[in-house]
Write a protein that holds these residues in place. Structure first.
Motif, short mmCIF file in Angstrom:
data_model
loop_
_atom_site.label_atom_id
_atom_site.label_comp_id
_atom_site.label_asym_id
_atom_site.label_seq_id
_atom_site.Cartn_x
_atom_site.Cartn_y
_atom_site.Cartn_z
N TYR A 1 -7.82 9.19 -5.77
CA TYR A 1 -6.99 7.51 -4.92
C TYR A 1 -5.98 7.59 -4.30
N TYR B 1 -11.53 -5.31 -4.33
CA TYR B 1 -11.06 -4.41 -3.70
C TYR B 1 -10.12 -3.63 -5.14
N TYR B 2 -10.31 -4.27 -6.61
CA TYR B 2 -9.94 -3.82 -7.25
C TYR B 2 -11.41 -2.81 -8.24
N LEU C 1 2.39 5.84 -6.26
CA LEU C 1 1.48 6.19 -7.20
C LEU C 1 1.27 7.17 -7.70
N SER D 1 -9.88 -4.15 2.44
CA SER D 1 -8.14 -4.23 2.01
C SER D 1 -7.73 -4.86 4.11
N THR E 1 -11.14 -4.85 -12.67
CA THR E 1 -10.88 -3.62 -12.81
C THR E 1 -11.67 -3.25 -14.30
N THR F 1 -10.38 -0.08 -6.18
CA THR F 1 -9.41 1.06 -6.70
C THR F 1 -9.64 1.41 -8.47
N ALA G 1 -5.48 4.55 -1.29
CA ALA G 1 -4.44 4.79 -1.00
C ALA G 1 -4.19 5.18 0.90
N ASP H 1 0.76 -1.49 0.28
CA ASP H 1 -0.11 -0.22 0.16
C ASP H 1 1.05 1.31 0.10
N ASP I 1 -6.35 2.30 2.81
CA ASP I 1 -5.51 0.63 2.78
C ASP I 1 -4.79 0.59 3.82
N TYR J 1 2.04 1.68 -3.50
CA TYR J 1 -0.01 2.42 -3.87
C TYR J 1 0.10 4.12 -3.75
#
Length: 368
Positions: free
Chosen positions: A212, A194-195, A81, A279, A317, A198, A216, A75, A219, A78
């Protein structure tokens, strides 16, 4: 002999991720698709092997802490990013940047020995097991003498098993096979939820980067909560609690209510709580899977269930498209799936502070 060597798999996975970053500037679609395929396979291989490796090195009472470390670093990446995506716009630079960090990891892994448990139980190699234990004893500045301890149990535990034999055991021992199927669903469903969130923050937040960023942070809070709960309560209770909270939050998000002022909406707040709970619960499931799997079968089972999580990842996704159809319907779907994880987990064995079966003989005695 079982081919799934922990250190070799980690090295191959990290190496594959680094290699796929080399053709990032390519304009040909075939080259791009091949690099994406290598990235996905390499990431799965290294992540699954790394979890197995670290948890096998950890004593039973320290496994929650070890898993907390794995999940927290995940995380943290994550979270990192988010500014990377904000300040570095070209996508091929974004994709190549992690290769720099992974190169340092690859150098470290080269000098780390194989898992002692794997060497002794799966390979039957007492000599290499002693060498690996001596290395870790030296690194931890321990005066533990491994010679007598290893030699004493070598004759009892030495055995060679293939992946095919382990798969046959999943059919031969019905309880072990059912346990593996439930774990596969828990991994797949957790990955889907989860995704799914995300990749959906752009639909749930007015500002893409803030959405986002909040995801994060939630998480990281969830991972810390996971570590605390794993030390305090049984695994089944924690699974029901975390995914029960997640399901409740998703169902409540349907309520058309907004807080006064231009602050976070009620829908966003419930989404963050649900994402936090998922998470936290998924991190515990990773440890639970390792604890519930016999040592001789652990690599095979973890490979299968983490492979199932890739299915959840692929579908998750695309789950952001559900919000274009109906937000309320999307939250209901996420809530039902989260609830199924909490309820099915009740069927799994309790493993907190319990040593799993070590050999095929133990497996026969435990599951027959």
């Amino acid at each position: 002999k079982q081919w799934y060597q922990r250190r070799v798999a980690i090295t191959a996975g990290i190496g594959g991720i680094i290699l796929q970053s080399l053709p990032q500037g390519a304009t040909h679609i075939v080259v791009f698709m091949i690099s994406r395929f290598v990235l996905g396979g390499s990431t799965y291989l290294s992540y699954a092997a790394l979890n197995t490796y670290i948890l096998e090195l950890s004593p039973t009472r320290f496994r929650p802490i070890a898993n907390l470390f794995i999940a927290f670093t995940f995380d943290a990446g994550y979270l990192l990013l988010v500014p990377v995506g904000y300040y570095i716009k070209p996508w091929h630079y974004q994709s190549a940047l992690p290769a720099v960090f992974l190169l340092m990891n690859l150098i470290v892994v080269v000098f780390v020995p194989e898992s002692p448990k794997f060497l002794l139980l799966n390979k039957g190699d007492a000599f290499q097991c002693k060498r690996a234990m001596a290395w870790y004893s030296k690194m931890s500045r321990s005066d533990f003498d491994v010679d007598d301890a290893v030699l004493e149990i070598t004759m009892e535990l030495k055995e060679e098993r293939s992946v095919l034999e382990n798969l046959k055991d999943l059919i031969r021992y019905r309880e072990l096979g059912l346990q593996t199927l439930i774990l596969a669903w828990l991994w797949s469903a957790s990955a889907f939820v989860y995704y799914g969130f995300t990749f959906s923050w752009s639909k749930l937040s007015k500002n893409l980067y803030i959405g986002y960023l909040l995801g994060a942070i939630s998480d990281i809070i969830g991972i810390i909560l996971q570590g605390v709960l794993m030390l305090l309560i049984p695994r089944r209770v924690q699974n029901v609690l975390t995914f029960g909270v997640a399901a409740t939050s998703f169902f409540l998000a349907i309520i058309p209510y907004d807080f006064p002022g231009d602050t976070i909406s009620f829908e966003q707040l419930m989404s963050l709580i649900g994402s936090l709970a998922v998470s936290s619960g998924w991190g515990m499931i990773i440890v639970w899977s390792s604890e519930a799997s016999p040592t001789t079968h652990r690599a095979t089972i973890i490979s299968w269930v983490s492979g199932a999580s890739r299915i959840g990842f692929l579908v998750g996704t695309q789950a952001s498209l559900l919000f274009n159809w109906s937000k309320a319907g999307s939250f209901v779907i996420f809530g039902i799936i989260a609830l199924s994880v909490g309820l099915l987990g009740i069927r799994l064995p309790e493993t907190r502070n319990i040593v799993p079966p070590e050999t095929s003989k133990d497996v026969k005695a435990h599951y027959c």
